[in-house]
Write a protein that holds these residues in place. Structure first.
Motif, mmCIF file in Angstrom:
data_model
loop_
_atom_site.group_PDB
_atom_site.id
_atom_site.type_symbol
_atom_site.label_atom_id
_atom_site.label_comp_id
_atom_site.label_asym_id
_atom_site.label_seq_id
_atom_site.Cartn_x
_atom_site.Cartn_y
_atom_site.Cartn_z
ATOM 1 N N ASP A 28 75.830 -20.400 -4.526
ATOM 2 C CA ASP A 28 77.240 -20.474 -4.136
ATOM 3 C C ASP A 28 77.963 -19.239 -4.653
ATOM 4 O O ASP A 28 78.127 -19.064 -5.852
ATOM 5 N N PRO A 29 78.422 -18.375 -3.727
ATOM 6 C CA PRO A 29 79.063 -17.134 -4.183
ATOM 7 C C PRO A 29 80.386 -17.356 -4.895
ATOM 8 O O PRO A 29 80.936 -16.418 -5.466
ATOM 9 N N THR A 30 80.925 -18.593 -4.863
ATOM 10 C CA THR A 30 82.185 -18.823 -5.570
ATOM 11 C C THR A 30 81.976 -19.643 -6.837
ATOM 12 O O THR A 30 82.917 -20.151 -7.402
ATOM 13 N N SER A 31 80.751 -19.793 -7.268
ATOM 14 C CA SER A 31 80.513 -20.505 -8.521
ATOM 15 C C SER A 31 81.280 -19.829 -9.642
ATOM 16 O O SER A 31 81.402 -18.603 -9.674
ATOM 17 N N PRO A 32 81.816 -20.627 -10.569
ATOM 18 C CA PRO A 32 82.655 -20.045 -11.608
ATOM 19 C C PRO A 32 81.878 -19.229 -12.631
ATOM 20 O O PRO A 32 81.596 -19.676 -13.722
ATOM 21 N N GLU A 33 81.487 -18.074 -12.248
ATOM 22 C CA GLU A 33 80.912 -17.090 -13.161
ATOM 23 C C GLU A 33 81.677 -15.799 -12.944
ATOM 24 O O GLU A 33 82.352 -15.635 -11.939
ATOM 25 N N PRO A 56 84.003 -4.937 -5.652
ATOM 26 C CA PRO A 56 83.919 -3.493 -5.885
ATOM 27 C C PRO A 56 85.208 -2.787 -5.454
ATOM 28 O O PRO A 56 86.171 -3.438 -5.063
ATOM 29 N N ASP A 57 85.183 -1.496 -5.525
ATOM 30 C CA ASP A 57 86.315 -0.688 -5.091
ATOM 31 C C ASP A 57 86.770 -1.112 -3.689
ATOM 32 O O ASP A 57 85.947 -1.425 -2.830
ATOM 33 N N TRP A 58 88.089 -1.096 -3.459
ATOM 34 C CA TRP A 58 88.630 -1.664 -2.223
ATOM 35 C C TRP A 58 88.112 -0.958 -0.978
ATOM 36 O O TRP A 58 87.814 -1.603 0.032
ATOM 37 N N ALA A 59 87.993 0.355 -1.027
ATOM 38 C CA ALA A 59 87.480 1.089 0.136
ATOM 39 C C ALA A 59 86.035 0.670 0.419
ATOM 40 O O ALA A 59 85.618 0.539 1.578
ATOM 41 N N SER A 82 87.069 -18.045 -9.176
ATOM 42 C CA SER A 82 86.245 -16.961 -9.709
ATOM 43 C C SER A 82 85.065 -16.747 -8.769
ATOM 44 O O SER A 82 84.601 -17.685 -8.137
ATOM 45 N N ILE A 83 84.592 -15.545 -8.695
ATOM 46 C CA ILE A 83 83.449 -15.291 -7.824
ATOM 47 C C ILE A 83 82.244 -14.904 -8.666
ATOM 48 O O ILE A 83 82.378 -14.295 -9.723
ATOM 49 N N ARG A 84 81.090 -15.292 -8.174
ATOM 50 C CA ARG A 84 79.867 -15.047 -8.937
ATOM 51 C C ARG A 84 79.073 -13.895 -8.349
ATOM 52 O O ARG A 84 78.541 -13.068 -9.071
ATOM 53 N N ASN A 85 79.015 -13.890 -7.027
ATOM 54 C CA ASN A 85 78.219 -12.860 -6.351
ATOM 55 C C ASN A 85 79.089 -12.219 -5.275
ATOM 56 O O ASN A 85 79.252 -12.769 -4.186
ATOM 57 N N MET A 121 81.285 -11.474 0.220
ATOM 58 C CA MET A 121 81.787 -10.579 1.272
ATOM 59 C C MET A 121 80.985 -10.772 2.560
ATOM 60 O O MET A 121 81.536 -10.803 3.660
ATOM 61 N N ASN A 122 79.682 -10.920 2.399
ATOM 62 C CA ASN A 122 78.800 -11.112 3.544
ATOM 63 C C ASN A 122 79.168 -12.393 4.297
ATOM 64 O O ASN A 122 79.319 -12.404 5.522
ATOM 65 N N GLU A 123 79.343 -13.462 3.546
ATOM 66 C CA GLU A 123 79.624 -14.762 4.145
ATOM 67 C C GLU A 123 81.002 -14.780 4.812
ATOM 68 O O GLU A 123 81.164 -15.285 5.933
ATOM 69 N N VAL A 124 81.983 -14.232 4.122
ATOM 70 C CA VAL A 124 83.343 -14.221 4.678
ATOM 71 C C VAL A 124 83.385 -13.387 5.956
ATOM 72 O O VAL A 124 83.994 -13.786 6.963
ATOM 73 N N ALA A 125 82.727 -12.239 5.957
ATOM 74 C CA ALA A 125 82.719 -11.375 7.150
ATOM 75 C C ALA A 125 82.059 -12.099 8.323
ATOM 76 O O ALA A 125 82.576 -12.093 9.454
ATOM 77 N N ARG A 126 80.938 -12.735 8.066
ATOM 78 C CA ARG A 126 80.204 -13.428 9.131
ATOM 79 C C ARG A 126 81.033 -14.578 9.711
ATOM 80 O O ARG A 126 81.202 -14.708 10.917
#
Lengths: 277, 190
Positions: free
Chosen positions: B6-11, B16-19, B60-63, B68-73
């Motif tokens: 789960d990429p949103t697991s609390p870790e 990264p940089d916004w660009a 919090s995000i873990r990965n 980013m991959n999941e949200v984009a898809r």
């Protein structure tokens, strides 16, 4: 659209049907038509109400994503509602800032009130400002030989009472306790006035650090008067909220501040409100 | 225990940089919907960035890369579905037989159905109306009988209240010159 064109009647209501905002009679009529009309049923299929659709509690992502276009194209009530939401929503403003957009690009428009205009109270400051404007305009017109056309001034935005989460508070903050005390016990007394904001703090509820906390202020008649969201980023040593009546007159009686997380209530603190004399 | 899938697991993790984020998300959107035009990809990328920021604001995000991959898809897929919905709401249809593949000439500003839901709820919130609680529950996916059970009323009474709420809103929309009046037309035969 009339009963003479039942397909058109249905088509005009598909967005409302999809959003779940048809009244019971129209929804029944639309469902009956779809049951008997294969063409409309096929057309409407992608719009079937979806339980996972966004709940509408924030400005749609598509509007924030294209804020400059939204600032130009939105108008009427929708524009006023979007602007008002962004004004009070920390999360939406943070997103706009991150995207490099200016929340103020959406200039104000008034939101119509459910309360008849004659019963609403205007803040003293507005009345004073309006009086000054009238005096200034009269004085200006008296000096000028001929009046020049003047663009109408934007109407003031009538703001609703607001509750917002804060990270810091002063010594005058009202500390609320949970559980709600019994009828015989004294509740904290709070004097409220239309132009006076009050800060409340609560004990730290048992909520994991990454979970947002929803707060609502409940008035003496059980109605929710204002809401706020405490995001994980805003969590301080204790939850704290500022209630600003924004010119509305607070009702006297017992009020409650209720905190919830993941749909479950985690705190309920009561206090007694008296109006400033 | 955090769930590593789960990429949103609390870790702890940071974007990264916004660009870099923008470039990554755009690439993933393009990968998910390769047939789209560049301006469509840019539009979806911008919407994905809003979604991403909402997640980051709320948890919090873990990965970061997985997120980013999941949200984009998901944003790309949702956008394609939404385009079909726009067509059904906005495309011209003059006859009894609807056109098979009609798309509006001009792309709407966000999904009209989402805009309608937001406006309805926000109108009641701004006016501090009890209808706001009902709208929240209804839009949150609660069925009428579930809302009725929670509030100690009959489902019919809850449904009636919702109809009254909508009637009041429509009365206020009558003089409005915005798109809401078209999306929420008068009740009955009007």
């Amino acid at each position: 659209m009339s009963t003479h064109d039942p397909h058109g009647w249905v088509r005009a209501r598909l967005a409302a049907w999809s959003a779940g905002v048809l009244d019971d009679q129209d929804e029944a009529r639309l469902a009956a038509h779809l049951a008997g009309c294969a063409a409309c049923r096929t057309w409407a299929e992608p719009l079937t109400p979806d339980a996972d659709a966004p709940a509408g509690d924030h400005v749609p992502d598509g509007l924030l994503a294209h804020w400059p276009r939204a600032a130009v194209e939105l108008h009427g009530l929708e524009r006023a509602l979007v602007r008002r939401h962004v004004e009070r929503c920390v999360e939406c403003r943070a997103i706009l800032a991150r995207l490099g957009h200016d929340p103020a690009a959406m200039r104000p428009e008034p939101v119509p009130s459910l309360v008849p205009a004659r019963t609403r109270r205007l803040p003293t400051a507005w009345l004073a400002a309006a009086a000054l404007v009238v005096v200034a305009v009269v004085a200006t017109l008296a000096r000028r030989p001929a009046p020049a056309p003047v663009a109408p001034a934007p109407a003031p935005v009538a703001r609703a009472a607001e509750l917002r989460a804060v990270r810091e508070w002063g010594a005058d903050a009202v500390e609320l306790r949970d559980p709600v005390r019994g009828a015989g016990e004294a509740l904290p007394e709070v004097t409220l006035a239309p132009d006076r904001a009050v800060t409340f703090t609560t004990s730290q509820p048992d909520v994991p650090a990454g979970v947002p906390i929803e707060a609502r202020l409940v008035g003496p008649d059980g109605a929710t008067l204002a809401r706020a969201r405490l995001t994980p980023a805003d969590r301080g040593p204790r939850p704290a909220f500022v209630f600003d009546p924004h010119g509305t007159t607070p009702a006297e009686g017992r009020w409650e501040l209720v905190l919830s997380a993941n749909g479950a209530e985690v705190f309920r603190g009561a206090f007694r409100v008296t109006a400033a004399r | 225990m955090a769930d590593p899938s789960d990429p949103t697991s609390p870790e702890s993790a940071r974007l990264p940089d916004w660009a870099e984020v923008r470039t990554f998300v755009r690439r993933r959107v393009r990968h998910t919907a390769p047939a789209l035009r560049d301006d469509d990809v840019d539009e979806i990328t911008q919407e994905a960035l809003v979604r991403l920021l909402r997640v980051v604001e709320r948890t919090s995000i873990r990965n970061a890369e997985a997120l980013m991959n999941e949200v984009a898809r998901r944003t790309a897929i949702d956008h394609l579905r939404a385009r079909t919905r726009w067509a059904r709401v906005l495309a011209p249809w003059d006859g009894i037989e609807p056109p098979e593949d009609a798309f509006p000439v001009e792309r709407p500003l966000a999904d009209p159905v989402e805009r309608l839901r937001f406006a309805v709820l926000e109108f009641f919130v701004v006016n501090d109306a009890p209808c706001a609680d009902l709208a929240r529950a209804h839009f949150g996916g609660w069925r009428w009988d579930e809302i009725a059970e929670r509030t100690g009323r009959s489902a019919a009474a809850v449904r009636k209240q919702w109809s009254r709420c909508l009637r009041v809103l429509r009365e206020h929309l009558a003089p409005d010159d915005g798109p809401l009046r078209d999306l929420l037309p008068p009740g009955g035969d009007a």
